[in-house]
Design an enzyme around this catalytic site. Sequence first.
Site, PDB file in Angstrom:
ATOM      1  CG  ASP A  35      30.024  36.541  31.485  1.00 45.24           C
ATOM      2  OD1 ASP A  35      30.589  37.385  31.182  1.00 45.24           O
ATOM      3  OD2 ASP A  35      29.587  36.315  32.618  1.00 45.24           O
ATOM      4  CG  ASN A  97      37.459  40.776  29.799  1.00 49.94           C
ATOM      5  OD1 ASN A  97      37.949  41.789  29.594  1.00 49.94           O
ATOM      6  ND2 ASN A  97      36.224  40.135  29.998  1.00 49.94           N
ATOM      7  CE1 TYR A 168      39.439  45.549  38.946  1.00 50.57           C
ATOM      8  CE2 TYR A 168      40.285  47.693  39.239  1.00 50.57           C
ATOM      9  CZ  TYR A 168      39.778  46.817  38.275  1.00 50.57           C
ATOM     10  OH  TYR A 168      39.667  46.886  37.002  1.00 50.57           O
ATOM     11  CE  LYS A 172      41.490  44.025  36.561  1.00 46.99           C
ATOM     12  NZ  LYS A 172      41.432  42.919  35.722  1.00 46.99           N
ATOM     13  CB  THR A 202      31.794  47.989  31.127  1.00 51.34           C
ATOM     14  OG1 THR A 202      32.743  48.134  32.472  1.00 51.34           O
ATOM     15  CG2 THR A 202      32.681  47.845  29.943  1.00 51.34           C
TER      16      THR A 202
HETATM   17  N1  LIG Z   1      35.724  49.299  32.286  1.00 58.14           N
HETATM   18  C1  LIG Z   1      36.888  49.857  32.441  1.00 58.14           C
HETATM   19  O1  LIG Z   1      37.101  50.782  32.416  1.00 58.14           O
HETATM   20  C2  LIG Z   1      38.185  48.806  33.039  1.00 58.14           C
HETATM   21  C3  LIG Z   1      39.353  49.524  33.414  1.00 58.14           C
HETATM   22  C4  LIG Z   1      40.271  48.581  33.767  1.00 58.14           C
HETATM   23  C5  LIG Z   1      40.146  47.260  34.035  1.00 58.14           C
HETATM   24  N2  LIG Z   1      38.921  46.686  33.523  1.00 58.14           N
HETATM   25  C6  LIG Z   1      38.767  45.170  33.551  1.00 58.14           C
HETATM   26  O2  LIG Z   1      38.332  44.821  32.150  1.00 58.14           O
HETATM   27  C7  LIG Z   1      37.855  43.617  32.635  1.00 58.14           C
HETATM   28  C8  LIG Z   1      36.387  43.456  31.940  1.00 58.14           C
HETATM   29  O3  LIG Z   1      35.791  44.476  32.665  1.00 58.14           O
HETATM   30  P1  LIG Z   1      34.244  45.398  32.241  1.00 58.14           P
HETATM   31  O4  LIG Z   1      34.238  46.744  32.547  1.00 58.14           O
HETATM   32  O5  LIG Z   1      33.751  44.654  30.792  1.00 58.14           O
HETATM   33  O6  LIG Z   1      33.039  44.563  33.029  1.00 58.14           O
HETATM   34  P2  LIG Z   1      31.472  43.897  33.036  1.00 58.14           P
HETATM   35  O7  LIG Z   1      31.279  43.564  34.424  1.00 58.14           O
HETATM   36  O8  LIG Z   1      30.803  44.448  31.774  1.00 58.14           O
HETATM   37  O9  LIG Z   1      32.221  42.392  32.447  1.00 58.14           O
HETATM   38  C9  LIG Z   1      32.657  41.252  33.199  1.00 58.14           C
HETATM   39  C10 LIG Z   1      32.226  40.035  32.901  1.00 58.14           C
HETATM   40  O10 LIG Z   1      33.084  39.274  33.919  1.00 58.14           O
HETATM   41  C11 LIG Z   1      31.998  38.176  34.294  1.00 58.14           C
HETATM   42  N3  LIG Z   1      32.456  37.471  35.389  1.00 58.14           N
HETATM   43  C12 LIG Z   1      32.681  38.036  36.680  1.00 58.14           C
HETATM   44  N4  LIG Z   1      33.232  36.991  37.636  1.00 58.14           N
HETATM   45  C13 LIG Z   1      33.317  35.883  36.781  1.00 58.14           C
HETATM   46  C14 LIG Z   1      33.832  34.657  37.271  1.00 58.14           C
HETATM   47  N5  LIG Z   1      34.150  34.444  38.287  1.00 58.14           N
HETATM   48  N6  LIG Z   1      33.820  33.610  36.140  1.00 58.14           N
HETATM   49  C15 LIG Z   1      33.721  33.946  34.821  1.00 58.14           C
HETATM   50  N7  LIG Z   1      33.138  35.148  34.386  1.00 58.14           N
HETATM   51  C16 LIG Z   1      33.136  36.287  35.288  1.00 58.14           C
HETATM   52  C17 LIG Z   1      30.920  38.922  34.442  1.00 58.14           C
HETATM   53  O11 LIG Z   1      29.432  38.166  34.445  1.00 58.14           O
HETATM   54  C18 LIG Z   1      30.833  40.066  33.250  1.00 58.14           C
HETATM   55  O12 LIG Z   1      30.165  39.707  32.276  1.00 58.14           O
HETATM   56  C19 LIG Z   1      37.700  43.272  33.984  1.00 58.14           C
HETATM   57  O13 LIG Z   1      38.944  42.385  34.182  1.00 58.14           O
HETATM   58  C20 LIG Z   1      38.021  44.744  34.566  1.00 58.14           C
HETATM   59  O14 LIG Z   1      38.747  44.590  35.767  1.00 58.14           O
HETATM   60  C21 LIG Z   1      37.959  47.447  33.002  1.00 58.14           C
END
Ligand SMILES: NC(=O)c1ccc[n+]([C@@H]2O[C@H](COP(=O)([O-])OP(=O)(O)OC[C@H]3O[C@@H](n4cnc5c(N)ncnc54)[C@H](O)[C@@H]3O)[C@@H](O)[C@H]2O)c1
Length: 301
Positions: A35, A97, A168, A172, A202
Amino acid sequence: MLQDRVAIITGGGRGIGREHALLFASLGAKVVVNDLGGAVDGSGNDVSAAQSVVDEITAAGGQAVANTESVSSFAGAKAMVDQAVSTFGDLHVVVNNAGILRDRMLVSMSEEEFDAVIAVHLKGTFNVTRHAADYWREQAKSGTTTDRAVVNTSSGAGLHGNVGQTNYSAAKAGIAAMTVVNSMELNRYGVRANCIAPVARTRLTLQTPGMGEPMQNQLFDPENVSPLVAVLAAETCPFNGQVFSVYGGSVGIYAGWSIAESVETEDRWTVDSLAAAMDTLPRTVQVNSQMTQLAQHMTGG
Ligand SMILES: NC(=O)c1ccc[n+]([C@@H]2O[C@H](COP(=O)([O-])OP(=O)(O)OC[C@H]3O[C@@H](n4cnc5c(N)ncnc54)[C@H](O)[C@@H]3O)[C@@H](O)[C@H]2O)c1
């Protein structure tokens, strides 16, 4: 289920990725918690994001190591793969992720906002998988074939579109397509690639106006997502090249882009004959989207 599987989890410091890391370690996996520790928009970095999850895992008796490379760096992704192999002796699973958001309507989206989101999601997924694939191919060539797994993270926004998310959604959708291609190319090395489209509470979803209250429903606890990722990462998993919807207690397998109806001719179409034939096609085709399912769940329908 994941005993001694070595796994990289990108974006494992917070949100859904943190839940993956904790579950994987509790199932016996050796986890590289990657991260960058950036803000929602990807700016800044805070090394404590990855380290605090590693501390939680080790305090519970599990094995993990922190990595703070950005997934958007090709060289950084190689360093991540190298760290997994040098620390734990192998690499079995990559969970792509990590993610950021830079939402904006197309007419006002800057080039930088488009590029930043593509760089983390689409290129980041390519970067880590690409270097892992190098290692896996070398292993297969030297006669070591064992089950390896890539689990990518798409989104309903990518599979069905979402207003304000040109960058985005494009990233995706690309990740879902990349999963299908990688599943075809890497299977000869013993690698399976699958993809999830999660919904969870989140910081990414909580920043969306109006989402704060509905997101408090336990359907959206981020830990609801991780069991699917563990199943897809396990040595015994039969799935390859598939995209799954996941939230709450619901897991669905997507049918992908699928031709619903068609018009045919024995001859070559003229513009007029094609226009007339296409007039019989429906103007839109109903699909069973994640949003449709969610709306039914939320209303108890
Ligand atoms: N939360 C949702 O409902 C949802 C829905 C669809 C998809 N997603 C996807 O799930 C994944 C996780 O998202 P989340 O909701 O837990 O968000 P989040 O912001 O809580 O977690 C994402 C993490 O990725 C890290 N990150 C960002 N850029 C980075 C990089 N360049 N290198 C390394 N780490 C990096 C951030 O520091 C963060 O800790 C993402 O790909 C998001 O697009 C989430």
